[in-house]
Structure formats: C-alpha cells, structure tokens
Motif scaffolding. Structure first.
Motif, PDB file in Angstrom:
ATOM      1  N   UNK A  75       0.820  -1.217   0.000  1.00 44.97           N
ATOM      2  CA  UNK A  75       0.000   0.000   0.000  1.00 44.97           C
ATOM      3  C   UNK A  75       0.851   1.262   0.000  1.00 44.97           C
ATOM      4  N   UNK A  76       2.042   1.194   0.613  1.00 48.38           N
ATOM      5  CA  UNK A  76       2.929   2.348   0.655  1.00 48.38           C
ATOM      6  C   UNK A  76       2.483   3.460   1.581  1.00 48.38           C
ATOM      7  N   UNK A  77       1.492   3.164   2.449  1.00 40.57           N
ATOM      8  CA  UNK A  77       0.927   4.214   3.291  1.00 40.57           C
ATOM      9  C   UNK A  77       1.233   4.054   4.770  1.00 40.57           C
ATOM     10  N   UNK A  78       1.881   2.966   5.162  1.00 38.52           N
ATOM     11  CA  UNK A  78       2.090   2.743   6.593  1.00 38.52           C
ATOM     12  C   UNK A  78       3.313   1.859   6.800  1.00 38.52           C
ATOM     13  N   UNK A  79       3.752   1.772   8.059  1.00 39.64           N
ATOM     14  CA  UNK A  79       4.825   0.866   8.413  1.00 39.64           C
ATOM     15  C   UNK A  79       4.306  -0.567   8.447  1.00 39.64           C
ATOM     16  N   UNK A  80       5.213  -1.506   8.190  1.00 34.84           N
ATOM     17  CA  UNK A  80       4.816  -2.910   8.126  1.00 34.84           C
ATOM     18  C   UNK A  80       4.879  -3.556   9.504  1.00 34.84           C
ATOM     19  N   UNK A  81       3.745  -4.078   9.941  1.00 39.07           N
ATOM     20  CA  UNK A  81       3.654  -4.912  11.130  1.00 39.07           C
ATOM     21  C   UNK A  81       2.488  -5.870  10.928  1.00 39.07           C
ATOM     22  N   UNK A  82       2.329  -6.828  11.822  1.00 36.39           N
ATOM     23  CA  UNK A  82       1.307  -7.852  11.603  1.00 36.39           C
ATOM     24  C   UNK A  82      -0.105  -7.278  11.653  1.00 36.39           C
ATOM     25  N   UNK A  83      -0.334  -6.300  12.521  1.00 37.17           N
ATOM     26  CA  UNK A  83      -1.667  -5.706  12.602  1.00 37.17           C
ATOM     27  C   UNK A  83      -2.042  -5.018  11.289  1.00 37.17           C
ATOM     28  N   UNK A  88      -0.709  -5.736   8.293  1.00 34.01           N
ATOM     29  CA  UNK A  88      -0.830  -6.769   7.269  1.00 34.01           C
ATOM     30  C   UNK A  88      -2.197  -7.427   7.297  1.00 34.01           C
ATOM     31  N   UNK A  89      -2.686  -7.758   8.504  1.00 32.38           N
ATOM     32  CA  UNK A  89      -3.880  -8.598   8.660  1.00 32.38           C
ATOM     33  C   UNK A  89      -4.900  -7.933   9.599  1.00 32.38           C
ATOM     34  N   UNK A  90      -5.816  -7.049   9.178  1.00 38.77           N
ATOM     35  CA  UNK A  90      -6.040  -6.652   7.804  1.00 38.77           C
ATOM     36  C   UNK A  90      -6.340  -5.156   7.780  1.00 38.77           C
ATOM     37  N   UNK A  91      -5.442  -4.339   8.334  1.00 36.90           N
ATOM     38  CA  UNK A  91      -5.643  -2.890   8.336  1.00 36.90           C
ATOM     39  C   UNK A  91      -5.284  -2.263   7.002  1.00 36.90           C
ATOM     40  N   UNK A  92      -4.426  -2.926   6.259  1.00 32.77           N
ATOM     41  CA  UNK A  92      -3.953  -2.381   4.990  1.00 32.77           C
ATOM     42  C   UNK A  92      -5.087  -2.311   3.963  1.00 32.77           C
ATOM     43  N   UNK A  93      -5.064  -1.273   3.143  1.00 33.73           N
ATOM     44  CA  UNK A  93      -6.077  -1.129   2.094  1.00 33.73           C
ATOM     45  C   UNK A  93      -6.060  -2.309   1.135  1.00 33.73           C
ATOM     46  N   UNK A  94      -4.875  -2.822   0.832  1.00 34.57           N
ATOM     47  CA  UNK A  94      -4.752  -3.964  -0.078  1.00 34.57           C
ATOM     48  C   UNK A  94      -5.437  -5.191   0.521  1.00 34.57           C
ATOM     49  N   UNK A  95      -5.113  -5.513   1.783  1.00 36.67           N
ATOM     50  CA  UNK A  95      -5.683  -6.718   2.385  1.00 36.67           C
ATOM     51  C   UNK A  95      -7.180  -6.563   2.627  1.00 36.67           C
ATOM     52  N   UNK A  96      -7.641  -5.347   2.916  1.00 38.87           N
ATOM     53  CA  UNK A  96      -9.075  -5.120   3.095  1.00 38.87           C
ATOM     54  C   UNK A  96      -9.832  -5.326   1.787  1.00 38.87           C
TER      55      UNK A  96
END
Length: 220
Positions: free
Chosen positions: A102-110, A112-120
């Motif tokens: 997504x390029x909008x946030x730091x990478x962490x498990x929260x 990734x699963x599933x706060x990211x726009x891509x995963x949502x």
C-alpha cells in the motif's frame, strides 16, 4: 536415570534425555506410581501431555479444512513469529519500514492482517465471492467462536487462513520482484484453493444442510 548426555551429542538426543528428567517424578523406589497398571509408553505420554498447558487456538490453527502450508503460516502468526519489517528493525537490521503493498504505513502484523487497504480489498472480494462474513482483523477468537456447524466453522477458518497466506505471499513477491497482483484476482485464486480443499474432503460424508450451505456460498 543418572545418565547425562555429552555436550557433543545431537540436539535431538539431548532433548529426548531432558524429557527423562520429567519422567523421573513419576517413579518412586524404582516403581511407576503415577498409574495403577504400571508403566506403559502410552500412559507415560498421556501423563506428560496433561502436564502441559492447553493451547486455546489449537483447533483453529490445525483445522482439517485448511491447507497445511497455510496452517504453518498461521501458527507463526499466532506465535508472533513472522519476520515483518518492524521486527527486523528491532533485530538491528538497517531497512526502511514501509509496507510496499500500500505504501501508506509501516509494516507490522496488525497492518498486514487486515488494516492495509490492499488486504481489506482482498477480504471484501472474498466476501463478495462467497457471501461469507470475515473478520477485519486476524482474530483467532473470532474463528474459535464462529457459529454454524463444524463444517461451516472449518470453511470460515480456511477462508481467513487463506487470506493471511495470500497477503503474506504477495508481500514477499512485491519485495523480491516488485510486482503485485490485484487483490481481487488474488481473492479469486484463494477461493479456488478452498474449493479444491473442500472437494478433497468430500469423504467426510457432508450432511444435506452443509452441502446446501456450500452451494449457497458457491464453494461447491
């Protein structure tokens, strides 16, 4: 009972010998006093197993409807053992913590699963394809308390595990190859994986209600 493995012995042998220290507590004056029928390997194993704490997410992780490689990844997630970028930085690696999907946030498990726009978007696509409602977070509690029959619970767990596996796979592909598939396409492939798994479990003699639910969800 007094044997101590040498330091040069293998890890496996030293680990086996360490279990001996637990078994010693079941003997008194050379007799096995834990069970009335005397020592048996099965009885000793059951005694050792009962002394260990119950893992609340056991049935969620090791679910028969989930593909084994996805079970292993979810086990790592449950243990907090995925090497996400925030963890690598804690280990001392000099890397930029930016989630590439997504390029909008730091990478962490929260995230990734599933706060990211891509995963949502992937979760949303899975719900549209199947009609199944899925959690917006990687919630083992949600999976463990999901209603419906055992088959329906298992399939919901398989969809969540599949989504987690696919997000992580796309994350790795993006870091290595700098390419990523649209989440809607990934969701379609993942749902097909679940369909294949269901087809392989048809020998479980599904009842009419479960078969009807699977057809309604377009998974059979």
């Amino acid at each position: 009972m007094d044997y101590i493995p040498p330091v040069s012995s293998s890890w496996v042998w030293r680990r086996i010998c360490s279990v001996k220290q637990d078994i010693i507590h079941g003997f008194m004056d050379g007799k096995w006093v834990v069970q009335p029928d005397g020592y048996t390997p099965t009885g000793c194993y059951e005694w050792l197993k009962d002394s260990r704490p119950t893992i609340p997410w056991h049935n969620v992780i090791w679910n028969v409807w989930v593909i084994p490689k996805q079970q292993f990844l979810e086990w790592l997630v449950a243990q907090g053992a995925l090497n996400t970028l925030d963890k690598l930085i804690q280990y001392g690696l000099q890397v930029e913590n930016k989630f590439l999907l997504c390029g909008h946030a730091e990478e962490n498990m929260a995230h990734l699963f599933f706060d990211c726009q891509y995963s949502r978007r992937m979760i949303s696509a899975i719900q549209k394809l199947t009609g199944c409602q899925l959690p917006q977070t990687n919630s083992i509690t949600w999976c463990a308390t999901r209603g419906g029959s055992k088959v329906q619970q298992g399939v919901h767990v398989a969809l969540v595990h599949g989504a987690i596996y696919r997000v992580w796979s796309q994350r790795n592909q993006c870091r290595v190859e700098r390419v990523v598939m649209r989440p809607e396409w990934v969701a379609k492939e993942m749902v097909q994986d679940v369909k294949t798994r269901i087809k392989g479990r048809e020998n479980l003699n599904l009842n009419v209600s479960d078969i009807g639910w699977l057809h309604q969800s377009k998974l059979m």
